[in-house]
Design an enzyme around this catalytic site. Sequence first.
Site, mmCIF file in Angstrom:
data_model
loop_
_atom_site.group_PDB
_atom_site.id
_atom_site.type_symbol
_atom_site.label_atom_id
_atom_site.label_comp_id
_atom_site.label_asym_id
_atom_site.label_seq_id
_atom_site.Cartn_x
_atom_site.Cartn_y
_atom_site.Cartn_z
ATOM 1 N N ASP A 230 -2.546 4.623 -2.718
ATOM 2 C CA ASP A 230 -3.437 3.559 -2.255
ATOM 3 C C ASP A 230 -4.061 3.913 -0.914
ATOM 4 O OD1 ASP A 230 -3.017 1.759 -4.413
ATOM 5 O OD2 ASP A 230 -1.173 1.020 -3.486
ATOM 6 N N THR A 231 -3.293 4.583 -0.057
ATOM 7 C CA THR A 231 -3.795 4.970 1.262
ATOM 8 C C THR A 231 -4.985 5.907 1.130
ATOM 9 O OG1 THR A 231 -1.591 4.736 2.228
ATOM 10 C CG2 THR A 231 -3.194 5.999 3.490
ATOM 11 N N ILE B 92 0.862 -1.189 0.000
ATOM 12 C CA ILE B 92 0.000 0.000 0.000
ATOM 13 C C ILE B 92 0.896 1.237 0.000
ATOM 14 C CG2 ILE B 92 -1.749 1.295 1.267
ATOM 15 C CD1 ILE B 92 -2.952 -1.277 0.408
ATOM 16 N N ASP B 93 0.823 2.030 -1.079
ATOM 17 C CA ASP B 93 1.603 3.274 -1.131
ATOM 18 C C ASP B 93 0.707 4.454 -0.767
ATOM 19 O OD1 ASP B 93 0.071 3.904 -3.390
ATOM 20 O OD2 ASP B 93 1.663 3.388 -4.805
ATOM 21 N N SER B 94 1.229 5.663 -0.889
ATOM 22 C CA SER B 94 0.466 6.838 -0.449
ATOM 23 C C SER B 94 -0.824 7.035 -1.247
ATOM 24 C CB SER B 94 1.332 8.092 -0.502
ATOM 25 O OG SER B 94 1.826 8.294 -1.797
#
Length: 73
Positions: free
Chosen positions: A36-37, A32-34
Site C-alpha cells: 500500500d505504501t 497501510i502495509d508495504s
Amino acid sequence: MYFDIIAKIVAERTGCDVADVKPDSKFSELGIDSLDTVELLMNLEDEIGIEIELDQKVETVDDLDKFIESIQE
C-alpha cells in the site's frame, strides 16, 4: 504542508474518514502495509507532481509529510 493530500489519499485507500488521519497516525495502524505504501507514494507523486524516492523509513503521516518537504528544498 502536504498533510491534507496525504490524509486524503490514505482515507481513500483505507476507507477511513479523512478526519481520523492525524499527523501522528502510524501507517501500520491505519492498515497501510508495504505494498500500500508503494501505491500511496505513486498516488502522491501524481497529485503533487514530484518524484518521491523514499530512502528512509517513515512510520507516521507526519514523517512522510516532513520527508516530502525536505526533498522539495
